[in-house]
Scaffold this active site. Structure first.
Site, PDB file in Angstrom:
ATOM      1  N   CYS A 114      43.921  53.564  40.600  1.00 18.05           N
ATOM      2  CA  CYS A 114      44.551  52.450  39.871  1.00 18.05           C
ATOM      3  C   CYS A 114      45.020  52.861  38.473  1.00 18.05           C
ATOM      4  O   CYS A 114      45.868  52.188  37.881  1.00 18.05           O
ATOM      5  CB  CYS A 114      43.587  51.274  39.767  1.00 18.05           C
ATOM      6  N   HIS A 250      46.640  46.612  34.235  1.00 18.37           N
ATOM      7  CA  HIS A 250      46.487  46.772  35.675  1.00 18.37           C
ATOM      8  C   HIS A 250      46.079  45.417  36.236  1.00 18.37           C
ATOM      9  O   HIS A 250      45.227  44.733  35.677  1.00 18.37           O
ATOM     10  CB  HIS A 250      45.421  47.828  35.967  1.00 18.37           C
ATOM     11  N   ASN A 280      46.134  43.319  44.006  1.00 12.48           N
ATOM     12  CA  ASN A 280      45.911  44.609  43.357  1.00 12.48           C
ATOM     13  C   ASN A 280      46.709  45.678  44.111  1.00 12.48           C
ATOM     14  O   ASN A 280      46.367  46.022  45.234  1.00 12.48           O
ATOM     15  CB  ASN A 280      44.416  44.923  43.364  1.00 12.48           C
TER      16      ASN A 280
HETATM   17  O1  UT7 Z   1      41.598  48.208  40.877  1.00 12.24           O
HETATM   18  C1  UT7 Z   1      40.463  48.480  40.137  1.00 12.24           C
HETATM   19  C2  UT7 Z   1      39.228  48.228  40.854  1.00 12.24           C
HETATM   20  N1  UT7 Z   1      38.984  46.912  41.324  1.00 12.24           N
HETATM   21  C3  UT7 Z   1      38.614  45.885  40.549  1.00 12.24           C
HETATM   22  O2  UT7 Z   1      38.858  45.874  39.377  1.00 12.24           O
HETATM   23  C4  UT7 Z   1      37.871  44.786  41.192  1.00 12.24           C
HETATM   24  C5  UT7 Z   1      36.664  44.431  40.375  1.00 12.24           C
HETATM   25  N2  UT7 Z   1      35.839  43.403  40.891  1.00 12.24           N
HETATM   26  C6  UT7 Z   1      36.223  42.135  41.176  1.00 12.24           C
HETATM   27  O3  UT7 Z   1      37.381  41.814  41.024  1.00 12.24           O
HETATM   28  C7  UT7 Z   1      35.192  41.118  41.586  1.00 12.24           C
HETATM   29  O4  UT7 Z   1      33.914  41.679  41.449  1.00 12.24           O
HETATM   30  C8  UT7 Z   1      35.372  40.581  43.026  1.00 12.24           C
HETATM   31  C9  UT7 Z   1      36.618  39.715  43.083  1.00 12.24           C
HETATM   32  C10 UT7 Z   1      35.482  41.753  43.970  1.00 12.24           C
HETATM   33  C11 UT7 Z   1      34.187  39.707  43.399  1.00 12.24           C
HETATM   34  O5  UT7 Z   1      33.956  38.712  42.453  1.00 12.24           O
HETATM   35  P1  UT7 Z   1      32.473  38.472  41.909  1.00 12.24           P
HETATM   36  O6  UT7 Z   1      32.562  37.311  41.035  1.00 12.24           O
HETATM   37  O7  UT7 Z   1      31.976  39.737  41.306  1.00 12.24           O
HETATM   38  O8  UT7 Z   1      31.698  38.066  43.219  1.00 12.24           O
HETATM   39  P2  UT7 Z   1      30.451  38.790  43.902  1.00 12.24           P
HETATM   40  O9  UT7 Z   1      30.843  40.130  44.401  1.00 12.24           O
HETATM   41  O10 UT7 Z   1      29.303  38.680  43.009  1.00 12.24           O
HETATM   42  O11 UT7 Z   1      30.247  37.851  45.135  1.00 12.24           O
HETATM   43  C12 UT7 Z   1      29.803  36.520  45.001  1.00 12.24           C
HETATM   44  C13 UT7 Z   1      29.570  35.978  46.386  1.00 12.24           C
HETATM   45  C14 UT7 Z   1      28.740  36.881  47.265  1.00 12.24           C
HETATM   46  O12 UT7 Z   1      27.881  36.077  48.014  1.00 12.24           O
HETATM   47  P3  UT7 Z   1      26.332  35.941  47.642  1.00 12.24           P
HETATM   48  O13 UT7 Z   1      25.792  37.338  47.743  1.00 12.24           O
HETATM   49  O14 UT7 Z   1      26.322  35.405  46.248  1.00 12.24           O
HETATM   50  O15 UT7 Z   1      25.842  35.010  48.685  1.00 12.24           O
HETATM   51  C15 UT7 Z   1      29.749  37.533  48.159  1.00 12.24           C
HETATM   52  O16 UT7 Z   1      29.211  37.893  49.417  1.00 12.24           O
HETATM   53  O17 UT7 Z   1      30.830  35.817  47.057  1.00 12.24           O
HETATM   54  C16 UT7 Z   1      30.767  36.449  48.338  1.00 12.24           C
HETATM   55  N3  UT7 Z   1      32.085  36.956  48.673  1.00 12.24           N
HETATM   56  C17 UT7 Z   1      33.029  36.171  49.247  1.00 12.24           C
HETATM   57  N4  UT7 Z   1      33.038  34.881  49.626  1.00 12.24           N
HETATM   58  C18 UT7 Z   1      34.159  34.386  50.159  1.00 12.24           C
HETATM   59  C19 UT7 Z   1      32.603  38.191  48.500  1.00 12.24           C
HETATM   60  N5  UT7 Z   1      33.866  38.238  48.937  1.00 12.24           N
HETATM   61  C20 UT7 Z   1      34.155  37.004  49.413  1.00 12.24           C
HETATM   62  C21 UT7 Z   1      35.310  36.428  49.985  1.00 12.24           C
HETATM   63  N6  UT7 Z   1      35.254  35.134  50.342  1.00 12.24           N
HETATM   64  N7  UT7 Z   1      36.449  37.122  50.174  1.00 12.24           N
END
Ligand code: UT7
Length: 323
Positions: A114, A250, A280
């Site tokens: 990225c 980005h 992304n």
């Molecule tokens: O390009 C450079 C690299 N990439 C990035 O910069 C991405 C960086 N990270 C992010 O953008 C975020 O961390 C995400 C968008 C990937 C996730 O957001 P988050 O607020 O960090 O959520 P989380 O990973 O803590 O997940 C919260 C909950 C989890 O459930 P539990 O464990 O709390 O029950 C996940 O399993 O949301 C769940 N979850 C989803 N639910 C519905 C994860 N993906 C999904 C989904 N739909 N697609």
């Protein structure tokens, strides 16, 4: 007097197929609301079957050439940032070279995931400032849809395909921060963080592999490191947040973009945001956002633009450009 790499043209290309969040509700335990709320993404483009990274890159390159009023063969060097090249070799950049009708220049790919576009831009600037090239085509292009695990809702809803291109040309400036062109660059990487974001295959391990990400951890590193690298790049030329007309980050997650802007001290009214429409697109996201920002009248000649990106490696960096 100082030789500067000045922007002469910008362009982009997005594949025809637009995929709204709701599509993922059919196959995954996810929702439009969750994706929008946690990432800011509403839709993304996916390349058609048989459509490759160099196809997207060539179309973006032609748009940038048209804006610059140049022919393909006017270009001395082509640098293409991508982690999803058509083939293991030759470079996708040489395929673009052929597609734009260039035989006199040289072309190569840069792989910094990225952060690829800021790495490519920094290298293009170095070629120009050192006198090795006059006109450089810098492209970010990706088909991340090819490396998604469609059963992993934590990653496959976040990425998209696309390409953006920029043309830089050597011009003499005064040597201070009022000059047009690339004013400073700041590049970083730290291989200790490999396991946070990687593809679990490749040529040397004998399978294509799929993208794996610890989203929460990446998020934490992103805000901290992006604000720091942007600040460092500005400080190198005696500038600060108040001098910035546009941050072009980005486009991974609207919450990362907002938190980084806040940490930097730049209001969201001075940030170009395209993540809602593109998702992304890895190395393509910054040149796509630059092109959209110019097309919709946000970025104008003379504006101070700061680009910043982070991704797998970890690799991160920033470039300060007076447009
Ligand atoms: O390009 C450079 C690299 N990439 C990035 O910069 C991405 C960086 N990270 C992010 O953008 C975020 O961390 C995400 C968008 C990937 C996730 O957001 P988050 O607020 O960090 O959520 P989380 O990973 O803590 O997940 C919260 C909950 C989890 O459930 P539990 O464990 O709390 O029950 C996940 O399993 O949301 C769940 N979850 C989803 N639910 C519905 C994860 N993906 C999904 C989904 N739909 N697609």
């Amino acid at each position: 007097m100082m030789r500067r790499a000045v922007v002469k043209g910008v362009g982009h290309y997005l594949p025809e197929r637009v995929v709204p969040n709701a599509e993922f509700e059919k196959t995954l335990d996810t929702s439009d609301e969750w994706i929008k709320a946690r990432s800011g993404i509403e839709r993304r483009h996916f390349a058609a079957e048989g459509e490759t990274t160099s196809d997207l890159a060539s179309k973006a390159a032609k748009a940038a050439l048209a804006m610059a009023g140049m022919e393909g063969d006017d270009i001395d060097a082509i640098i293409l940032a991508t982690s999803t090249p058509d083939l293991t070799f030759p470079s996708a950049a040489t395929m673009v070279q052929h597609a734009i009708g260039n035989t006199k220049g040289f072309a190569f790919d840069v792989q910094a995931v990225c952060a690829g576009f800021v790495y490519a831009l920094s290298n293009a600037n170095a070629l120009i400032v050192s006198g090795q090239a006059e006109k450089v085509l810098v492209i970010g292009a990706e088909t991340f849809s090819r490396i998604m695990d469609w059963t992993d809702r934590g990653t496959c809803v976040l990425f998209g395909d696309g390409a953006g291109a920029l043309i830089l040309q050597a011009e003499d400036g005064k040597g201070d921060n009022t000059d047009r062109g690339v004013l400073s660059t700041d590049l970083n990487s730290d291989g200790r963080y490999k396991d946070l974001l990687y593809v679990d295959g490749g040529v040397s391990t004998q399978n294509t592999g799929m993208l794996r990400m610890e989203g929460k951890e990446i998020f934490r590193h992103a805000v901290e490191k992006l604000a720091q690298t942007a600040d460092t790049a500005l400080q190198k030329v005696g500038l600060g947040a108040d001098d910035v007309d546009w941050v072009v980050p980005h486009q991974a997650n609207i919450r990362i973009i907002q938190s980084t802007a806040k940490k930097l001290g730049v209001g969201m009214e001075r940030v170009v945001v395209t993540v809602q429409d593109h998702g992304n697109t890895s190395a393509a996201s910054i040149p796509l956002a630059l092109s959209v920002g110019v097309a919709n009248g946000q970025i104008k000649q003379g504006d101070l633009v700061v680009t910043e990106a982070i991704g797998g490696g970890l690799a991160w960096g920033a470039v300060v450009i007076r447009w």
